[in-house]
Design a protein around this motif. Structure first.
Motif, PDB file in Angstrom:
ATOM      1  N   PHE A 248     -35.867 -13.776  41.957  1.00  0.00           N
ATOM      2  CA  PHE A 248     -36.049 -14.869  41.002  1.00  0.00           C
ATOM      3  C   PHE A 248     -36.196 -14.260  39.616  1.00  0.00           C
ATOM      4  O   PHE A 248     -37.085 -13.437  39.373  1.00  0.00           O
ATOM      5  CB  PHE A 248     -37.299 -15.681  41.352  1.00  0.00           C
ATOM      6  CG  PHE A 248     -37.769 -16.571  40.233  1.00  0.00           C
ATOM      7  CD1 PHE A 248     -36.995 -17.643  39.806  1.00  0.00           C
ATOM      8  CD2 PHE A 248     -38.986 -16.333  39.596  1.00  0.00           C
ATOM      9  CE1 PHE A 248     -37.428 -18.461  38.753  1.00  0.00           C
ATOM     10  CE2 PHE A 248     -39.427 -17.148  38.556  1.00  0.00           C
ATOM     11  CZ  PHE A 248     -38.638 -18.213  38.134  1.00  0.00           C
ATOM     12  N   CYS A 249     -35.324 -14.648  38.703  1.00  0.00           N
ATOM     13  CA  CYS A 249     -35.375 -14.161  37.317  1.00  0.00           C
ATOM     14  C   CYS A 249     -35.887 -15.289  36.429  1.00  0.00           C
ATOM     15  O   CYS A 249     -35.398 -16.418  36.503  1.00  0.00           O
ATOM     16  CB  CYS A 249     -33.988 -13.722  36.847  1.00  0.00           C
ATOM     17  SG  CYS A 249     -33.261 -12.391  37.835  1.00  0.00           S
ATOM     18  N   ALA A 250     -36.840 -14.981  35.579  1.00  0.00           N
ATOM     19  CA  ALA A 250     -37.491 -15.998  34.761  1.00  0.00           C
ATOM     20  C   ALA A 250     -36.647 -16.454  33.582  1.00  0.00           C
ATOM     21  O   ALA A 250     -37.115 -17.231  32.754  1.00  0.00           O
ATOM     22  CB  ALA A 250     -38.839 -15.493  34.272  1.00  0.00           C
ATOM     23  N   SER A 251     -35.414 -15.983  33.471  1.00  0.00           N
ATOM     24  CA  SER A 251     -34.469 -16.510  32.476  1.00  0.00           C
ATOM     25  C   SER A 251     -33.058 -16.217  32.961  1.00  0.00           C
ATOM     26  O   SER A 251     -32.828 -15.268  33.720  1.00  0.00           O
ATOM     27  CB  SER A 251     -34.689 -15.879  31.094  1.00  0.00           C
ATOM     28  OG  SER A 251     -34.203 -14.548  31.058  1.00  0.00           O
ATOM     29  N   ALA A 274     -29.436 -12.627  47.021  1.00  0.00           N
ATOM     30  CA  ALA A 274     -29.424 -13.930  46.358  1.00  0.00           C
ATOM     31  C   ALA A 274     -30.099 -13.804  44.992  1.00  0.00           C
ATOM     32  O   ALA A 274     -31.084 -13.077  44.843  1.00  0.00           O
ATOM     33  CB  ALA A 274     -30.146 -14.964  47.212  1.00  0.00           C
ATOM     34  N   VAL A 275     -29.577 -14.516  44.007  1.00  0.00           N
ATOM     35  CA  VAL A 275     -30.110 -14.449  42.640  1.00  0.00           C
ATOM     36  C   VAL A 275     -30.288 -15.866  42.102  1.00  0.00           C
ATOM     37  O   VAL A 275     -29.399 -16.709  42.224  1.00  0.00           O
ATOM     38  CB  VAL A 275     -29.169 -13.664  41.701  1.00  0.00           C
ATOM     39  CG1 VAL A 275     -29.730 -13.618  40.280  1.00  0.00           C
ATOM     40  CG2 VAL A 275     -28.936 -12.250  42.234  1.00  0.00           C
ATOM     41  N   VAL A 276     -31.459 -16.103  41.502  1.00  0.00           N
ATOM     42  CA  VAL A 276     -31.748 -17.397  40.875  1.00  0.00           C
ATOM     43  C   VAL A 276     -32.287 -17.133  39.470  1.00  0.00           C
ATOM     44  O   VAL A 276     -33.074 -16.209  39.267  1.00  0.00           O
ATOM     45  CB  VAL A 276     -32.771 -18.203  41.699  1.00  0.00           C
ATOM     46  CG1 VAL A 276     -33.156 -19.490  40.955  1.00  0.00           C
ATOM     47  CG2 VAL A 276     -32.206 -18.552  43.064  1.00  0.00           C
ATOM     48  N   ARG A 332     -26.125 -23.470  42.712  1.00  0.00           N
ATOM     49  CA  ARG A 332     -24.752 -22.974  42.654  1.00  0.00           C
ATOM     50  C   ARG A 332     -24.603 -21.854  43.676  1.00  0.00           C
ATOM     51  O   ARG A 332     -25.438 -21.704  44.561  1.00  0.00           O
ATOM     52  CB  ARG A 332     -24.421 -22.499  41.227  1.00  0.00           C
ATOM     53  CG  ARG A 332     -24.534 -23.622  40.174  1.00  0.00           C
ATOM     54  CD  ARG A 332     -23.939 -23.198  38.828  1.00  0.00           C
ATOM     55  NE  ARG A 332     -24.101 -24.268  37.834  1.00  0.00           N
ATOM     56  CZ  ARG A 332     -24.984 -24.255  36.864  1.00  0.00           C
ATOM     57  NH1 ARG A 332     -25.832 -23.224  36.746  1.00  0.00           N
ATOM     58  NH2 ARG A 332     -25.068 -25.245  36.009  1.00  0.00           N
ATOM     59  N   ARG A 333     -23.590 -21.041  43.583  1.00  0.00           N
ATOM     60  CA  ARG A 333     -23.246 -20.120  44.670  1.00  0.00           C
ATOM     61  C   ARG A 333     -24.122 -18.875  44.745  1.00  0.00           C
ATOM     62  O   ARG A 333     -24.207 -18.226  45.780  1.00  0.00           O
ATOM     63  CB  ARG A 333     -21.791 -19.696  44.550  1.00  0.00           C
ATOM     64  CG  ARG A 333     -20.810 -20.814  44.921  1.00  0.00           C
ATOM     65  CD  ARG A 333     -19.373 -20.389  44.680  1.00  0.00           C
ATOM     66  NE  ARG A 333     -19.108 -19.088  45.290  1.00  0.00           N
ATOM     67  CZ  ARG A 333     -18.130 -18.288  44.889  1.00  0.00           C
ATOM     68  NH1 ARG A 333     -17.374 -18.622  43.861  1.00  0.00           N
ATOM     69  NH2 ARG A 333     -17.923 -17.147  45.497  1.00  0.00           N
ATOM     70  N   SER A 334     -24.793 -18.479  43.664  1.00  0.00           N
ATOM     71  CA  SER A 334     -25.488 -17.189  43.650  1.00  0.00           C
ATOM     72  C   SER A 334     -26.671 -17.133  44.614  1.00  0.00           C
ATOM     73  O   SER A 334     -27.183 -16.041  44.894  1.00  0.00           O
ATOM     74  CB  SER A 334     -25.967 -16.851  42.237  1.00  0.00           C
ATOM     75  OG  SER A 334     -27.035 -17.705  41.856  1.00  0.00           O
ATOM     76  N   CYS A 335     -27.126 -18.272  45.104  1.00  0.00           N
ATOM     77  CA  CYS A 335     -28.255 -18.275  46.047  1.00  0.00           C
ATOM     78  C   CYS A 335     -27.810 -18.305  47.498  1.00  0.00           C
ATOM     79  O   CYS A 335     -28.620 -18.189  48.405  1.00  0.00           O
ATOM     80  CB  CYS A 335     -29.196 -19.458  45.757  1.00  0.00           C
ATOM     81  SG  CYS A 335     -28.437 -21.046  46.113  1.00  0.00           S
TER      82      CYS A 335
END
Length: 339
Positions: A248-251, A274-276, A332-335
């Motif tokens: 989880f990225c805060a921005s 996974a990236v959010v 979207r797809r990144s997760c």
């Protein structure tokens, strides 16, 4: 007679050009006699552009100033600030106010701050983040100058503010990752002294706790909301072998940097990681893969800030207003999941 110039007004009033300027801007550092002579010339020769006429009638300049922090090369290049400024600018234009934008950096001269706060008669200030507020708020309080803070800070309960539900947005993002089966979720957070960082961190930790997932401080790194910080933190994790399956990225800016580091290392997103993100900047739907993120109404934050400030300037609001806008997850797809 042709329209006078400011120099001609000064000559007719037997004062300097700077005195005329101070009178037009309703600056207090003018003698009553000089002010009287300048106003007489202005009235006699109808030297009254519409904005000046309003200022003379209402004792307002119809100008506000945005004070923004400078953070390396991200000050204006970051899409977040562009949207926020646009919201402020357009709302001010609608309500008949001009806007100035000034940056304050950590090593800014006191002389610059003094000119901004004391020599130019702005009707009010929009303070972008508590970094700026802590430098100028005491002076503004002493002068009774209206101000609104973009970003809540409990240290300033008497200062109006507008923000997004940072806790709820981070909670929804991390809870979503946990529901997809991720048990070890890392986090790249922003400046730890900012309230929004503390709130997003709390939302991240609460989501993990509610899902029964692992909570480890070693999975939390501190960035600075820049793409470079997201890239470098992810690079360090990859070099030592990441022991997590999602981040989880805060921005969004930090998430974009992390995506590049993963791409360079040959790590497939979302199959292997996974990236959010957080913000839902326009560019986030065009990353590869498109970025799952928390949408915050950045443009609307700017409009809210401008409206609250102008309402205070015009006497419509006497008490501090604290607006908290909603944050929604955009899948979207990144997760690894489709919307």
């Amino acid at each position: 007679m042709e329209k006078l110039t400011i120099d001609q007004v000064a000559s007719l009033a037997c004062v300097s050009r700077s005195v005329v300027s101070r009178v037009l801007n309703n600056h207090p550092n003018v003698s009553e006699e000089a002010r009287r002579r300048v106003l007489e010339v202005i009235k006699k020769y109808n030297y009254r552009p519409s904005s000046v006429a309003r200022s003379l009638a209402t004792r307002r300049t119809y100008e506000i100033c945005i004070l923004t922090p400078r953070r390396g090369n991200e000050a204006l290049a970051n899409g977040f600030w562009t949207l926020l400024h646009l919201g402020i600018f357009e709302q001010c234009i609608q309500r008949g106010y001009y806007v100035s934008l000034s940056m304050l950096s950590g090593d800014a001269e006191e002389e610059l701050e003094d000119r901004l706060l004391n020599e130019h008669s702005f009707d009010g200030f929009v303070l972008l983040t508590s970094e700026v507020a802590e430098r100028v708020i005491d002076t503004l309080r002493e002068r009774g100058t209206p101000a609104v803070l973009v970003g809540h800070d409990p240290a300033y309960p008497d200062v109006s503010s507008v923000d997004v539900d940072n806790f709820g947005g981070a909670y929804r993002a991390v809870r979503h990752l946990c529901r997809l089966g991720h048990r070890r979720v890392a986090a790249i957070l922003g400046h730890p002294e900012l309230q929004e960082t503390r709130d997003r961190r709390a939302g991240y930790l609460q989501a993990l706790q509610d899902a029964g997932a692992e909570v480890q401080e070693t999975l939390i790194e501190i960035g600075d909301y820049s793409q470079r910080s997201g890239y470098e933190i992810m690079r360090r994790w990859l070099e030592r072998g990441p022991d997590f399956s999602a981040v989880f990225c805060a921005s969004d800016t930090m998430a974009i940097g992390a995506l590049l580091a993963l791409y360079e290392a040959g790590v497939r997103v979302p199959d292997q990681m996974a990236v959010v993100g957080f913000d839902d900047l326009p560019v986030s739907q065009y990353t590869c893969p498109p970025l799952t993120t928390v949408h915050q109404p950045i443009y609307e934050k700017g409009r809210w800030a401008a409206n609250i400030l102008i309402d205070q300037i015009e006497g419509r609001k006497r008490l501090a207003v604290h607006a908290n806008l909603q944050a929604e997850l955009v899948v979207r797809r990144s997760c690894g999941a489709q919307a």
